[in-house]
Design a protein around this motif. Structure first.
Motif, PDB file in Angstrom:
ATOM      1  N   TYR A   1       0.836   5.499   0.814  1.00 50.84           N
ATOM      2  CA  TYR A   1       0.131   6.604   1.443  1.00 50.84           C
ATOM      3  C   TYR A   1       0.967   7.877   1.317  1.00 50.84           C
ATOM      4  CZ  TYR A   1      -2.744   3.049   3.770  1.00 50.84           C
ATOM      5  OH  TYR A   1      -3.589   1.997   4.038  1.00 50.84           O
TER       6      TYR A   1
ATOM      7  N   GLN B   1       2.163   7.696  15.793  1.00 51.77           N
ATOM      8  CA  GLN B   1       3.214   8.210  14.920  1.00 51.77           C
ATOM      9  C   GLN B   1       4.046   9.208  15.708  1.00 51.77           C
ATOM     10  OE1 GLN B   1       2.100  10.706  11.533  1.00 51.77           O
ATOM     11  NE2 GLN B   1       3.772   9.821  10.333  1.00 51.77           N
TER      12      GLN B   1
ATOM     13  N   GLN C   1      -1.651  -4.002   8.316  1.00 52.34           N
ATOM     14  CA  GLN C   1      -0.667  -3.290   7.510  1.00 52.34           C
ATOM     15  C   GLN C   1       0.507  -2.847   8.385  1.00 52.34           C
ATOM     16  OE1 GLN C   1      -2.418  -0.278   4.939  1.00 52.34           O
ATOM     17  NE2 GLN C   1      -4.299  -1.477   4.756  1.00 52.34           N
TER      18      GLN C   1
ATOM     19  N   TYR D   1      -3.371   3.867  15.477  1.00 55.17           N
ATOM     20  CA  TYR D   1      -1.950   3.925  15.157  1.00 55.17           C
ATOM     21  C   TYR D   1      -1.304   5.062  15.922  1.00 55.17           C
ATOM     22  CZ  TYR D   1      -2.474   0.787  11.137  1.00 55.17           C
ATOM     23  OH  TYR D   1      -2.709  -0.301  10.330  1.00 55.17           O
TER      24      TYR D   1
ATOM     25  N   LEU E   1      -6.471   2.182   4.055  1.00 50.88           N
ATOM     26  CA  LEU E   1      -7.023   2.703   5.292  1.00 50.88           C
ATOM     27  C   LEU E   1      -7.379   4.170   5.125  1.00 50.88           C
ATOM     28  CD1 LEU E   1      -4.462   1.185   7.816  1.00 50.88           C
ATOM     29  CD2 LEU E   1      -6.795   0.411   7.410  1.00 50.88           C
TER      30      LEU E   1
ATOM     31  N   TYR F   1       0.854  -1.184   0.000  1.00 53.10           N
ATOM     32  CA  TYR F   1       0.000   0.000   0.000  1.00 53.10           C
ATOM     33  C   TYR F   1       0.895   1.240   0.000  1.00 53.10           C
ATOM     34  CZ  TYR F   1      -3.023  -3.530   2.254  1.00 53.10           C
ATOM     35  OH  TYR F   1      -3.708  -4.678   2.578  1.00 53.10           O
TER      36      TYR F   1
ATOM     37  N   GLN G   1     -14.340  14.248   6.804  1.00 55.09           N
ATOM     38  CA  GLN G   1     -13.619  13.025   6.520  1.00 55.09           C
ATOM     39  C   GLN G   1     -13.973  11.920   7.494  1.00 55.09           C
ATOM     40  OE1 GLN G   1      -9.626  13.976   5.867  1.00 55.09           O
ATOM     41  NE2 GLN G   1      -8.926  11.921   5.483  1.00 55.09           N
TER      42      GLN G   1
ATOM     43  N   PHE H   1      -7.631   7.376   7.415  1.00 58.08           N
ATOM     44  CA  PHE H   1      -7.190   7.857   8.712  1.00 58.08           C
ATOM     45  C   PHE H   1      -7.973   9.089   9.135  1.00 58.08           C
ATOM     46  CE2 PHE H   1      -3.419   5.403   9.750  1.00 58.08           C
ATOM     47  CZ  PHE H   1      -3.108   4.820   8.539  1.00 58.08           C
ATOM     48  N   GLY H   2      -8.127   9.250  10.447  1.00 54.68           N
ATOM     49  CA  GLY H   2      -8.665  10.476  10.987  1.00 54.68           C
ATOM     50  C   GLY H   2      -7.590  11.534  11.046  1.00 54.68           C
ATOM     51  N   LYS H   3      -7.969  12.697  11.520  1.00 56.24           N
ATOM     52  CA  LYS H   3      -7.056  13.832  11.558  1.00 56.24           C
ATOM     53  C   LYS H   3      -5.962  13.667  12.609  1.00 56.24           C
ATOM     54  CE  LYS H   3      -8.999  16.262   8.345  1.00 56.24           C
ATOM     55  NZ  LYS H   3      -8.331  16.359   7.032  1.00 56.24           N
TER      56      LYS H   3
ATOM     57  N   GLY I   1       1.525  18.161   8.754  1.00 58.70           N
ATOM     58  CA  GLY I   1       0.432  18.360   9.684  1.00 58.70           C
ATOM     59  C   GLY I   1      -0.873  17.684   9.282  1.00 58.70           C
ATOM     60  N   GLN I   2      -0.814  16.823   8.294  1.00 57.76           N
ATOM     61  CA  GLN I   2      -2.024  16.160   7.797  1.00 57.76           C
ATOM     62  C   GLN I   2      -2.060  14.683   8.204  1.00 57.76           C
ATOM     63  OE1 GLN I   2      -4.390  17.991   6.001  1.00 57.76           O
ATOM     64  NE2 GLN I   2      -3.066  19.650   6.679  1.00 57.76           N
ATOM     65  N   ASP I   3      -3.218  14.082   8.011  1.00 58.48           N
ATOM     66  CA  ASP I   3      -3.312  12.643   8.226  1.00 58.48           C
ATOM     67  C   ASP I   3      -2.877  11.933   6.943  1.00 58.48           C
ATOM     68  OD1 ASP I   3      -6.317  11.895   6.840  1.00 58.48           O
ATOM     69  OD2 ASP I   3      -5.924  13.968   7.452  1.00 58.48           O
ATOM     70  N   PRO I   4      -2.442  10.703   7.050  1.00 59.92           N
ATOM     71  CA  PRO I   4      -2.044   9.958   5.842  1.00 59.92           C
ATOM     72  C   PRO I   4      -3.232   9.753   4.908  1.00 59.92           C
ATOM     73  CG  PRO I   4      -1.246   8.896   7.847  1.00 59.92           C
ATOM     74  CD  PRO I   4      -2.234   9.934   8.277  1.00 59.92           C
ATOM     75  N   GLN I   5      -2.983   9.899   3.622  1.00 61.70           N
ATOM     76  CA  GLN I   5      -4.007   9.684   2.597  1.00 61.70           C
ATOM     77  C   GLN I   5      -3.614   8.469   1.762  1.00 61.70           C
ATOM     78  OE1 GLN I   5      -6.864  11.686   1.906  1.00 61.70           O
ATOM     79  NE2 GLN I   5      -6.412  12.566   3.915  1.00 61.70           N
ATOM     80  N   PHE I   6      -4.533   7.564   1.593  1.00 58.92           N
ATOM     81  CA  PHE I   6      -4.275   6.350   0.815  1.00 58.92           C
ATOM     82  C   PHE I   6      -4.170   6.681  -0.667  1.00 58.92           C
ATOM     83  CE2 PHE I   6      -4.300   2.131  -0.619  1.00 58.92           C
ATOM     84  CZ  PHE I   6      -5.277   1.973  -1.588  1.00 58.92           C
TER      85      PHE I   6
ATOM     86  N   PHE J   1      -3.706   8.223  15.620  1.00 58.89           N
ATOM     87  CA  PHE J   1      -4.705   8.224  14.559  1.00 58.89           C
ATOM     88  C   PHE J   1      -5.600   6.997  14.679  1.00 58.89           C
ATOM     89  CE2 PHE J   1      -2.963  11.532  11.825  1.00 58.89           C
ATOM     90  CZ  PHE J   1      -1.620  11.549  12.151  1.00 58.89           C
TER      91      PHE J   1
END
Lengths: 112, 114
Positions: free
Chosen positions: A35, B37, A101, B35, B102, A33, B2, B104-106, A40-45, B88
């Motif tokens: 990403y 980070q 994952q 998760y 996946l 996968y 989101q 993910f949230g903010k 400052g952002q969340d991971p995007q698939f 997250f």
């Protein structure tokens, strides 16, 4: 235990250049996968591969392409780079298409 | 908005206190994952809770899931400075083709003050 390997760890490119990121999954993991995580952002698939075939597709720009090779490693090709492509790019692998994952350390791409 | 919104966005507590983070999601799920980070580093899988489970424990972590409210919470007890990180929640996309990504949230940025 072996983990997901990503290379390079850091990459600096100029606008409109191309970049190739590599991912080596955990041994015996057949699913990869990708990403993208902006500052400052969340991971995007972006996209996933199972047994060398594209499986799920997320918010991957048309300028990006990816593939999984016969040894299960994967490469993410990025063309016509834009400043907004600056981000952390993570690869994750899993045993099978529905397994947990495991994430790699990421490649930090900076576009100037 | 989101899938997987988290609150609070930032949380600062004293070492030894408990930290609670919440996550909401929109679609039906089979499981929800949390998760961690550390700054600029990779994502570490903490815990997975299935849709038919209400609560799950792992060491100092306690996760609850309320599918009727589409929400989950992560509790870290007896926090330590090393728990400082972003947390997250994530849900599976279920594209139907397998190898689903996946969402993910903010994230909640947790700071443990020594």
């Amino acid at each position: 235990a072996a983990g997901v390997i990503q290379s390079p760890r850091h990459l600096i490119k100029e606008k409109r250049e191309t970049a190739t990121l590599k991912c080596y999954p955990i041994p015996r993991h057949d699913t990869v996968y990708w990403y993208q995580q902006g500052p400052g952002q969340d991971p995007q698939f972006l996209i996933s591969f199972y047994e060398k075939m594209q499986s799920d597709k997320g918010s991957i720009p048309d300028r990006f392409s990816a593939q999984q090779f016969s040894d299960y490693h994967s490469e993410l090709n990025m063309s016509s780079l834009e400043l907004g492509d600056s981000a952390l790019y993570f690869c994750a692998s899993s045993p099978g298409s529905a397994g947990e994952q495991y994430f790699g350390p990421g490649t930090r791409l900076t576009v100037t | 908005s989101q899938q997987g919104e988290e609150d609070p966005q930032a949380l600062s507590i004293q070492e030894g206190e408990n930290a609670t983070m919440n996550c909401s999601y929109k679609t039906s799920i089979n499981n929800l994952q949390w998760y961690r980070q550390n700054s600029g580093r990779g994502l570490v899988h903490l815990i997975l809770i299935r849709s038919n489970e209400r609560e799950k424990h792992s060491g100092r972590l306690r996760v609850t899931l309320d599918t009727s409210k589409k929400s989950s919470s992560l509790l870290i007890t007896a926090s330590r400075a090393a728990d400082t990180a972003s947390y997250f929640c994530a849900t599976v996309r279920y594209s139907g083709g397998g190898a689903d990504g996946l969402t993910f949230g903010k994230g909640t940025h947790l700071i443990i003050q020594p």
